[in-house]
Design an enzyme around this catalytic site. Sequence first.
Site, PDB file in Angstrom:
ATOM      1  N   GLU A  13       3.844   1.206  -1.974  1.00 33.18           N
ATOM      2  CA  GLU A  13       4.069   2.450  -2.704  1.00 33.18           C
ATOM      3  C   GLU A  13       3.470   2.413  -4.108  1.00 33.18           C
ATOM      4  OE1 GLU A  13       5.184   5.385  -1.753  1.00 33.18           O
ATOM      5  OE2 GLU A  13       5.314   4.610   0.288  1.00 33.18           O
ATOM      6  N   ASP A  71      -8.690  -4.188  -0.758  1.00 40.16           N
ATOM      7  CA  ASP A  71      -8.073  -5.509  -0.787  1.00 40.16           C
ATOM      8  C   ASP A  71      -8.395  -6.079  -2.154  1.00 40.16           C
ATOM      9  OD1 ASP A  71      -6.496  -7.472   0.561  1.00 40.16           O
ATOM     10  OD2 ASP A  71      -8.247  -8.770   0.590  1.00 40.16           O
TER      11      ASP A  71
END
Length: 205
Positions: A13, A71
């Site tokens: 989140e 990433d």
Amino acid sequence: MSTAKIVLATRNEAKLTELRRILAASDLAIELVGLPDGEEVAETGTTFAENALIKARAAVEATGLPAVADDSGLAVDELAGMPGIRSARWSGRRDGTREQRDEANNALLLAQLDDVPAERRGAAFVCAVALVTPEGVERVAHGKLRGALLNAPRGQNGFGYDPLFLADGQTGTNAELTAAEKDAISHRGRAFRELAVVIGQVLVP
């Protein structure tokens, strides 16, 4: 102008909020949607770029929509570039809240650098962000932020290793910066601004 719908391939989140904010600032005609519930994709790549592509491809397969995945992690000079792609799992802790896992990762990193002097505490936040479309288009953008690691955490903003990281030219850690200040210099901000140009070329008429 038509709007392109893109899946942001993350369930973190804090990261989702940051990525939405960065892409929203690009002024592209895109609608950002979150990743639907499902199993986590195994990040089996050996580089940030490989893992970003793995996650974006899985999101395309799950939704049929173009997907963006990142990433990112911390590369510490004294640790030969580690934690690197293992940054989120450095302490080995998988239970508890994100904040508890972050705290465990930071504590382990501080312990590993306990006797390392300031001049050898250089590090960089590194990010690779991938765009994958259902038609098979794949693009990767990169971002990096150099700095140094402190001996103790400072600040309440951000997440991950932000409280330990003092970027070059800054007087406050990443966790002491406002969201706008962090976006302006961060590895993810740089990578996503580069990718926004690609998205505009590939997806937005």
